[in-house]
Design an enzyme around this catalytic site. Structure first.
Site, short mmCIF file in Angstrom:
data_model
loop_
_atom_site.label_atom_id
_atom_site.label_comp_id
_atom_site.label_asym_id
_atom_site.label_seq_id
_atom_site.Cartn_x
_atom_site.Cartn_y
_atom_site.Cartn_z
N TYR A 1 -25.48 -13.16 37.44
CA TYR A 1 -24.91 -13.90 35.79
C TYR A 1 -24.00 -14.93 36.19
CZ TYR A 1 -22.42 -13.96 31.35
OH TYR A 1 -21.71 -14.51 30.20
N SER B 1 -20.01 -19.51 30.69
CA SER B 1 -19.13 -18.63 30.85
C SER B 1 -18.07 -18.98 31.88
CB SER B 1 -19.73 -17.28 31.34
OG SER B 1 -18.69 -16.41 31.92
N1 LIG Z 1 -18.64 -12.28 24.78
C1 LIG Z 1 -18.12 -12.75 25.86
O1 LIG Z 1 -17.04 -12.18 26.47
C2 LIG Z 1 -18.57 -13.77 26.61
C3 LIG Z 1 -18.00 -14.52 27.59
C4 LIG Z 1 -18.48 -15.69 28.24
C5 LIG Z 1 -19.68 -15.88 27.83
N2 LIG Z 1 -20.37 -15.37 26.88
C6 LIG Z 1 -21.84 -15.99 26.34
O2 LIG Z 1 -21.90 -15.92 25.10
C7 LIG Z 1 -23.09 -15.92 24.84
C8 LIG Z 1 -23.23 -15.10 23.50
O3 LIG Z 1 -22.68 -13.84 23.62
P1 LIG Z 1 -21.99 -12.65 22.57
O4 LIG Z 1 -20.80 -11.96 23.17
O5 LIG Z 1 -21.71 -13.36 21.27
O6 LIG Z 1 -23.35 -11.71 22.42
P2 LIG Z 1 -23.57 -10.62 21.39
O7 LIG Z 1 -22.65 -10.38 20.39
O8 LIG Z 1 -24.27 -9.51 21.91
O9 LIG Z 1 -24.77 -11.51 20.35
C9 LIG Z 1 -25.92 -11.62 21.04
C10 LIG Z 1 -26.84 -12.45 19.89
O10 LIG Z 1 -28.18 -12.72 20.56
C11 LIG Z 1 -29.24 -12.02 20.05
N3 LIG Z 1 -30.05 -11.72 20.94
C12 LIG Z 1 -29.81 -10.76 21.99
N4 LIG Z 1 -30.81 -10.41 22.73
C13 LIG Z 1 -31.85 -11.42 22.28
C14 LIG Z 1 -33.09 -11.64 22.79
N5 LIG Z 1 -33.89 -10.96 23.65
N6 LIG Z 1 -33.79 -12.56 22.00
C15 LIG Z 1 -33.23 -13.40 20.94
N7 LIG Z 1 -32.10 -13.07 20.70
C16 LIG Z 1 -31.22 -12.13 21.25
C17 LIG Z 1 -28.51 -10.96 19.44
O11 LIG Z 1 -29.31 -10.59 18.28
P3 LIG Z 1 -30.05 -9.29 18.00
O12 LIG Z 1 -28.80 -8.48 17.45
O13 LIG Z 1 -31.18 -9.53 16.93
O14 LIG Z 1 -30.34 -8.67 19.38
C18 LIG Z 1 -27.54 -11.57 18.96
O15 LIG Z 1 -27.37 -12.47 17.83
C19 LIG Z 1 -23.84 -15.30 25.82
O16 LIG Z 1 -24.65 -16.27 26.43
C20 LIG Z 1 -22.78 -14.79 26.71
O17 LIG Z 1 -23.29 -14.90 28.07
C21 LIG Z 1 -19.77 -14.18 26.38
#
Ligand SMILES: NC(=O)c1ccc[n+]([C@@H]2O[C@H](COP(=O)([O-])OP(=O)(O)OC[C@H]3O[C@@H](n4cnc5c(N)ncnc54)[C@H](OP(=O)(O)O)[C@@H]3O)[C@@H](O)[C@H]2O)c1
Ligand SMILES: *[C@@H]1O[C@H](CO)[C@@H](O)[C@H](O)[C@H]1NC(C)=O
Ligand SMILES: *[C@@H]1O[C@H](CO)[C@@H](O)[C@H](O)[C@H]1NC(C)=O
Length: 320
Positions: free
Chosen positions: A203, A190
């Protein structure tokens, strides 16, 4: 005073100043041109040459889902790893139907990635020719908070979900890549993993771990023809971010379309979405006291709204 006037009139000094100024501008211009090439013109690598399979963690939603779909579209078979079995099955069916590639799913809860959970993943991935591993699963705060306000399980989750998952998945998959002398690992950190983030301190630290892990590994693996990179996005419109699409907030597919173009070129710390690149440049150009206070102010605002929402929910709970 006279001496100063003499000095500023010295043509040699004027020449030196012009040279230095010119060099700075030329270097900046070069940087802009190189970045423009990397963001928009450089051809993508043929990802199928890295191996037959792509493994994506957190693959049923948001950024991970977009990576999985993109790899399948490019003809790679995919292993989807995530928590909820029904969502995994839905995604797998959709990918098979759309792209006709092979799909394997693994239900795994990364909030407790112990030896048993790791064995379950290794059983499926161990035998595969994995060309790409995307360590995407991760968790942030519910909303920005002081570190002292985090509950114990939140402190634990931030380490398990971000640090343990990435470290152990890499430990499992990397040896095969090094043996085959091809492959690429993409870690999803991130912007918080490269910039100071008050009210997201843990984080930020967990993502900072991923950044430094990547930097070291990338040099270790270079001679083995394996590239390791880390992406460091600002907001992407997902459930985790609780943000809607905007100029500075791409949808996951828009983000991933740009992100996959960077895979395999050897760039290590990558800001794949160009508007985020500009944002990062601005943040880094500000004096620290200013960027710190701007981000602190922004996060304090989001925290205040989060607390209000919590209070409203608690009141509604009592009303029922
Ligand atoms: N979105 C942003 O703005 C942003 C910015 C910077 C970095 N990131 C990083 O990008 C990555 C993905 O984020 P996202 O925003 O795409 O998240 P998201 O939309 O919430 O998706 C999360 C995914 O991870 C799975 N997951 C959640 N908890 C889990 C667990 N305990 N065990 C196994 N799988 C799990 C979820 O599956 P289920 O639905 O089955 O729980 C889902 O497939 C993260 O590492 C985050 O820190 C995101
Ligand atoms: C996460 O990593 C730490 C450090 O290696 C370890 O102590 C902890 O047990 C790990 N969690 C699980 C569930 O294995
Ligand atoms: C390095 O990996 C690429 C695929 O990314 C492959 O085409 C090439 O043959 C590999 N080189 C060596 C020396 O193994």
């Amino acid at each position: 005073m006279d001496q100063l006037a003499l000095l500023t009139n010295d043509p040699r000094l004027t020449l030196a100043a012009t040279c230095v100024g010119g060099c700075v501008i030329a270097l900046f211009g070069l940087k802009v041109i190189v970045n423009f090439y990397k963001y928009f013109l450089r051809p993508s690598k043929n990802l199928k040459k890295l191996g037959e399979w792509a493994v994506v963690t957190g693959a049923t939603d948001g950024i991970g889902k977009a990576y999985a779909f993109k790899f399948a579209k490019k003809g790679l078979n995919v292993v989807l790893i995530s928590r909820t079995k029904s969502k995994l099955d839905d995604c797998a069916a959709e990918i098979k139907e759309k792209y006709g590639v092979e799909v394997k799913v693994i239900a795994c809860d990364y909030s407790n990635f112990d030896d048993k959970a790791r064995a379950g993943v290794a059983k499926v991935c161990g035998k595969l020719d994995v060309g790409i591993l995307v360590n995407n699963v991760g968790v942030s705060y519910v909303y920005p908070k002081y570190f002292s306000e985090l509950k114990e399980e939140e402190v634990d989750g931030l380490m398990e979900m971000n640090v343990n998952s990435t470290t152990w998945m890499t430990h499992m998959i990397l040896p095969g890549m090094m043996e085959r002398k091809r492959g690429s690992i993409v870690n999803v950190a991130s912007a918080a993993g490269v910039n100071t983030m008050p009210l997201l301190a843990q984080y930020s630290a967990a993502k900072g771990y991923i950044t430094m892990f990547t930097r070291g590994l990338s040099v270790e693996c270079a001679k083995k023809n394996v590239t390791v990179s880390v992406v460091t996005p600002f907001y992407v419109a997902t459930k985790l971010a609780k943000m809607r699409k905007a100029l500075t907030v791409p949808t996951p597919p828009a983000f991933v379309d740009m992100a996959v173009r960077w895979i395999g070129h050897g760039d290590v710390v990558v800001q794949p979405f160009w508007i985020h690149g500009v944002m990062g440049w601005v943040v880094n150009s500000l004096p620290t006291f200013l960027s710190d206070s701007v981000i602190m102010g922004m996060h304090a605002g989001i925290r205040a709204r989060g607390i209000k929402k919590d209070a409203r929910k608690a009141a509604e709970g009592k009303g029922n």
